[in-house]
Design a protein around this motif. Structure first.
Motif, mmCIF file in Angstrom:
data_model
loop_
_atom_site.group_PDB
_atom_site.id
_atom_site.type_symbol
_atom_site.label_atom_id
_atom_site.label_comp_id
_atom_site.label_asym_id
_atom_site.label_seq_id
_atom_site.Cartn_x
_atom_site.Cartn_y
_atom_site.Cartn_z
ATOM 1 N N THR A 8 0.851 -1.185 0.000
ATOM 2 C CA THR A 8 0.000 0.000 0.000
ATOM 3 C C THR A 8 0.889 1.237 0.000
ATOM 4 O OG1 THR A 8 -1.719 -1.153 1.254
ATOM 5 C CG2 THR A 8 -1.806 1.252 1.260
ATOM 6 N N VAL A 10 0.398 5.399 0.281
ATOM 7 C CA VAL A 10 -0.503 6.520 0.547
ATOM 8 C C VAL A 10 0.258 7.796 0.236
ATOM 9 C CG1 VAL A 10 -1.930 7.695 2.258
ATOM 10 C CG2 VAL A 10 -1.660 5.212 2.359
ATOM 11 N N LEU A 44 -7.343 8.706 7.903
ATOM 12 C CA LEU A 44 -6.404 7.598 7.709
ATOM 13 C C LEU A 44 -6.630 6.536 8.790
ATOM 14 C CD1 LEU A 44 -3.194 9.653 6.882
ATOM 15 C CD2 LEU A 44 -4.314 8.037 5.328
ATOM 16 N N ASP A 47 -9.868 4.659 8.308
ATOM 17 C CA ASP A 47 -9.772 3.732 7.174
ATOM 18 C C ASP A 47 -8.830 2.560 7.466
ATOM 19 O OD1 ASP A 47 -11.511 5.365 5.820
ATOM 20 O OD2 ASP A 47 -10.046 6.124 4.375
ATOM 21 N N ILE A 49 -5.596 2.633 7.933
ATOM 22 C CA ILE A 49 -4.301 2.760 7.269
ATOM 23 C C ILE A 49 -3.222 2.933 8.330
ATOM 24 C CG2 ILE A 49 -2.921 4.182 5.711
ATOM 25 C CD1 ILE A 49 -5.603 4.741 4.220
ATOM 26 N N SER A 106 3.560 -1.037 3.835
ATOM 27 C CA SER A 106 2.727 0.144 3.669
ATOM 28 C C SER A 106 3.580 1.394 3.878
ATOM 29 C CB SER A 106 1.567 0.112 4.672
ATOM 30 O OG SER A 106 0.746 1.246 4.538
ATOM 31 N N LEU A 108 3.696 5.697 3.531
ATOM 32 C CA LEU A 108 2.968 6.948 3.401
ATOM 33 C C LEU A 108 3.980 8.032 3.053
ATOM 34 C CD1 LEU A 108 0.114 8.214 5.631
ATOM 35 C CD2 LEU A 108 1.920 9.775 4.985
ATOM 36 N N VAL A 147 -4.820 6.514 -1.947
ATOM 37 C CA VAL A 147 -4.355 5.202 -1.496
ATOM 38 C C VAL A 147 -4.222 4.323 -2.734
ATOM 39 C CG1 VAL A 147 -4.827 3.190 -0.057
ATOM 40 C CG2 VAL A 147 -5.574 5.475 0.702
ATOM 41 N N THR A 149 -2.598 0.608 -4.309
ATOM 42 C CA THR A 149 -2.159 -0.728 -3.939
ATOM 43 C C THR A 149 -1.517 -1.395 -5.147
ATOM 44 O OG1 THR A 149 -4.326 -1.682 -4.475
ATOM 45 C CG2 THR A 149 -3.969 -0.995 -2.184
#
Length: 173
Positions: A8, A10, A44, A47, A49, A106, A108, A147, A149
């Motif tokens: 992921t 972001v 965030l 959700d 995240i 993930s 960000l 976001v 993926t």
């Protein structure tokens, strides 16, 4: 994580900045930005995240955005402040993503426009139709995030590899 692990990404644009008589890199958030940054953090968190790593531009407005957004999250992820995110081109942004270690599932990124919008468009090969419609309608306003993926390694991130899974912006109609 394996080569085929889902990942992921972001992309968070800094919140609304003020325009005092200071160098651009040192511009602080405006009052609206100080309200929108925590709202982005709450969204965030709502959700689900939870980034393993945050790459944040060294500009004052991005650092302040991340500080206010992170305060709203259940735990603060490891953060690296990256000078190359300030005024980064699409090529610079892709190179930074390609340097991300594969144990990061993930990521960000807190940075600036036009980079966040351009990177979102470049990476999107498929999309949730509602998210895509919101990006097309809103552009990529301050404190907005996308976001994305994908499956694979960070060093293989390139144009069209990702799915735009979600998009959020404060003050959406």
């Amino acid at each position: 994580m394996t080569v085929d692990s889902p990942r992921t990404l972001v992309l968070l644009r800094h919140a609304k900045a003020d325009w005092p008589n200071v160098p651009d890199h040192e511009r602080p958030l405006a009052e609206r930005g100080r309200l929108d940054a925590p709202a982005a953090g709450r969204r965030l968190a709502d959700d689900g995240i939870t980034p393993d790593l945050v790459l944040c531009s060294t500009a004052a407005r991005t650092r302040e955005t991340w500080k206010l957004a992170a305060h709203e999250m259940p735990h603060r992820p490891r953060t690296a402040y990256e000078e190359r995110l300030y005024e980064a081109s699409l090529g610079d942004l892709l190179a930074l993503l390609n340097e991300t270690p594969d144990d990061i599932g993930s990521l960000l990124v807190v940075a600036h426009n036009p980079g966040m919008h351009t990177l979102t468009e470049a990476l999107t090969g498929s999309a949730d139709s509602a998210a895509l419609a919101r990006v097309k309608q809103a552009g990529f306003p301050t404190a907005a995030f996308a976001v994305l993926t994908f499956t694979g390694r960070w060093k293989d991130v390139e144009h069209g590899v990702a799915r735009l899974a979600a998009f959020w912006a404060p003050h959406e109609a």
